[in-house]
Motif scaffolding. Structure first.
Motif, short mmCIF file in Angstrom:
data_model
loop_
_atom_site.label_atom_id
_atom_site.label_comp_id
_atom_site.label_asym_id
_atom_site.label_seq_id
_atom_site.Cartn_x
_atom_site.Cartn_y
_atom_site.Cartn_z
N ASP A 21 0.81 -1.22 0.00
CA ASP A 21 0.00 0.00 0.00
C ASP A 21 0.85 1.27 0.00
OD1 ASP A 21 0.99 -0.28 2.59
OD2 ASP A 21 -0.84 0.46 3.53
N LYS A 22 2.15 1.13 -0.21
CA LYS A 22 3.06 2.28 -0.21
C LYS A 22 3.24 2.84 -1.62
CE LYS A 22 3.93 1.84 4.18
NZ LYS A 22 3.30 2.75 5.13
N THR A 23 3.51 4.12 -1.67
CA THR A 23 3.72 4.81 -2.94
C THR A 23 5.14 5.33 -3.00
OG1 THR A 23 1.40 5.44 -2.98
CG2 THR A 23 2.86 6.66 -4.42
N PHE A 24 5.80 5.09 -4.12
CA PHE A 24 7.21 5.44 -4.29
C PHE A 24 7.39 6.43 -5.44
CE2 PHE A 24 7.00 1.35 -2.30
CZ PHE A 24 7.99 1.40 -1.32
N GLY A 25 8.19 7.46 -5.19
CA GLY A 25 8.60 8.37 -6.24
C GLY A 25 10.05 8.09 -6.56
N ILE A 26 10.36 7.92 -7.82
CA ILE A 26 11.74 7.72 -8.24
C ILE A 26 12.12 8.90 -9.11
CG2 ILE A 26 13.36 6.24 -9.49
CD1 ILE A 26 11.54 3.87 -8.92
N VAL A 27 13.23 9.53 -8.77
CA VAL A 27 13.73 10.63 -9.59
C VAL A 27 15.07 10.18 -10.18
CG1 VAL A 27 14.72 11.84 -7.59
CG2 VAL A 27 14.26 13.09 -9.68
N VAL A 28 15.16 10.28 -11.52
CA VAL A 28 16.29 9.73 -12.26
C VAL A 28 16.96 10.82 -13.08
CG1 VAL A 28 16.99 7.96 -13.93
CG2 VAL A 28 15.00 7.57 -12.48
N ALA A 29 18.27 10.92 -12.94
CA ALA A 29 19.04 11.87 -13.75
C ALA A 29 19.16 11.35 -15.18
CB ALA A 29 20.42 12.08 -13.14
N GLU A 30 18.94 12.23 -16.14
CA GLU A 30 19.07 11.86 -17.55
C GLU A 30 20.52 11.79 -18.00
OE1 GLU A 30 16.61 14.99 -19.17
OE2 GLU A 30 14.92 13.61 -19.39
N TRP A 31 21.41 12.49 -17.32
CA TRP A 31 22.83 12.46 -17.67
C TRP A 31 23.34 11.04 -17.44
CZ3 TRP A 31 25.32 16.08 -20.27
CH2 TRP A 31 26.70 16.05 -20.32
N HIS A 32 24.02 10.46 -18.38
CA HIS A 32 24.45 9.05 -18.34
C HIS A 32 23.23 8.12 -18.33
CE1 HIS A 32 28.67 10.00 -17.83
NE2 HIS A 32 28.41 10.71 -16.75
N ASP A 33 22.24 8.43 -19.15
CA ASP A 33 20.99 7.66 -19.11
C ASP A 33 21.17 6.19 -19.49
OD1 ASP A 33 21.40 8.20 -21.82
OD2 ASP A 33 19.27 8.45 -22.23
N GLU A 79 1.88 14.44 -0.40
CA GLU A 79 1.48 13.61 0.74
C GLU A 79 1.37 12.14 0.41
OE1 GLU A 79 -1.71 14.77 3.34
OE2 GLU A 79 -1.30 16.89 2.92
N GLU A 80 0.95 11.81 -0.81
CA GLU A 80 0.74 10.40 -1.15
C GLU A 80 2.04 9.63 -1.37
OE1 GLU A 80 0.41 12.82 -4.95
OE2 GLU A 80 -0.39 12.99 -2.93
N ILE A 81 3.15 10.32 -1.52
CA ILE A 81 4.44 9.65 -1.71
C ILE A 81 5.00 9.26 -0.34
CG2 ILE A 81 6.83 9.92 -2.51
CD1 ILE A 81 4.93 9.78 -4.85
N ASP A 82 5.28 7.96 -0.17
CA ASP A 82 5.81 7.47 1.10
C ASP A 82 7.33 7.47 1.16
OD1 ASP A 82 3.31 6.63 2.49
OD2 ASP A 82 3.12 5.34 0.72
N ALA A 83 7.98 7.30 0.02
CA ALA A 83 9.44 7.29 -0.03
C ALA A 83 9.90 7.73 -1.41
CB ALA A 83 9.98 5.89 0.27
N VAL A 84 11.09 8.32 -1.44
CA VAL A 84 11.67 8.80 -2.69
C VAL A 84 13.00 8.09 -2.91
CG1 VAL A 84 12.55 10.83 -3.93
CG2 VAL A 84 10.60 11.07 -2.37
N ILE A 85 13.21 7.64 -4.12
CA ILE A 85 14.46 6.98 -4.50
C ILE A 85 15.13 7.84 -5.57
CG2 ILE A 85 15.48 4.92 -5.55
CD1 ILE A 85 12.90 3.43 -4.48
N CYS A 86 16.37 8.22 -5.32
CA CYS A 86 17.10 9.09 -6.25
C CYS A 86 18.18 8.29 -6.97
CB CYS A 86 17.72 10.25 -5.50
SG CYS A 86 16.47 11.25 -4.68
N ILE A 87 18.22 8.43 -8.29
CA ILE A 87 19.14 7.67 -9.13
C ILE A 87 19.95 8.63 -9.99
CG2 ILE A 87 19.30 5.97 -10.99
CD1 ILE A 87 18.14 4.71 -8.49
N GLY A 88 21.27 8.50 -9.92
CA GLY A 88 22.13 9.34 -10.74
C GLY A 88 23.53 8.76 -10.83
N VAL A 89 24.33 9.37 -11.68
CA VAL A 89 25.73 8.96 -11.87
C VAL A 89 26.59 10.20 -11.98
CG1 VAL A 89 27.36 7.78 -13.40
CG2 VAL A 89 25.06 6.85 -13.10
N VAL A 90 27.67 10.21 -11.21
CA VAL A 90 28.67 11.27 -11.33
C VAL A 90 30.02 10.58 -11.50
CG1 VAL A 90 29.80 13.23 -10.24
CG2 VAL A 90 27.35 12.86 -9.89
#
Length: 158
Positions: A21-33, A79-90
């Motif tokens: 019943d959890k909602t996840f937001g994932i934010v992904v960097a386009e650099w090095h897609d 409010e509906e987002i329970d957790a955020v996952i961040c994805i990127g490459v440097v």
């Protein structure tokens, strides 16, 4: 912990809670897609494996890793987002830009997590070269996206 000592795709799920019943937001960097897309898929697969509903996983993109912080904040403030996952490459270059970006993202994501009292996981691959990044995107060191999703689930289980 040094990645060479641990596979990023291995984690303990002993204390994981039900996330159906959890909602996840994932934010992904386009650099090095070419790399971030593999990391993102690893995160999605991990969430689904542990019971998240596909319709409760929202993927959003930002231009580069520096923008992960604001992207995470946009998601965390919902409010509906329970957790955020961040994805990127440097990847380290000829200048110290990587130090500035990595430090800014780490601090920024910590602030967002504390500000909104939600898990914001750090799926940022920070390497010296392209080969090391590929090793952490499903290569010999596993998938950092899997680790980031497992961290988010673990924090929801806290």
């Amino acid at each position: 912990m040094a990645t060479s000592l641990k596979n990023l795709s291995e984690y303990s799920q002993d204390k994981f809670t039900d996330i159906s019943d959890k909602t996840f937001g994932i934010v992904v960097a386009e650099w090095h897609d070419d790399i971030t897309s593999v990391l993102c898929q690893g995160a999605i697969d991990t969430l689904l494996k542990h019971g998240a509903q596909k319709e409760n996983i929202f993927v959003n993109t930002v231009p580069g890793s520096f923008e992960l912080t604001l992207g995470a904040q946009f998601l965390a403030m919902q409010e509906e987002i329970d957790a955020v996952i961040c994805i990127g490459v440097v990847i380290k270059g000829d200048t110290k830009h990587d130090d500035y970006i990595n430090h800014a993202v780490a601090n920024g994501l910590t602030i967002v997590s504390l500000k909104f009292n939600k898990p914001v996981s750090f799926g940022l691959v920070t390497t010296n070269n392209l080969e090391q990044a590929l090793d952490r995107a499903g290569g010999k060191h596993g998938n950092k996206g899997v680790e980031a999703a497992a961290a988010a689930i673990g924090m929801l289980s806290f």
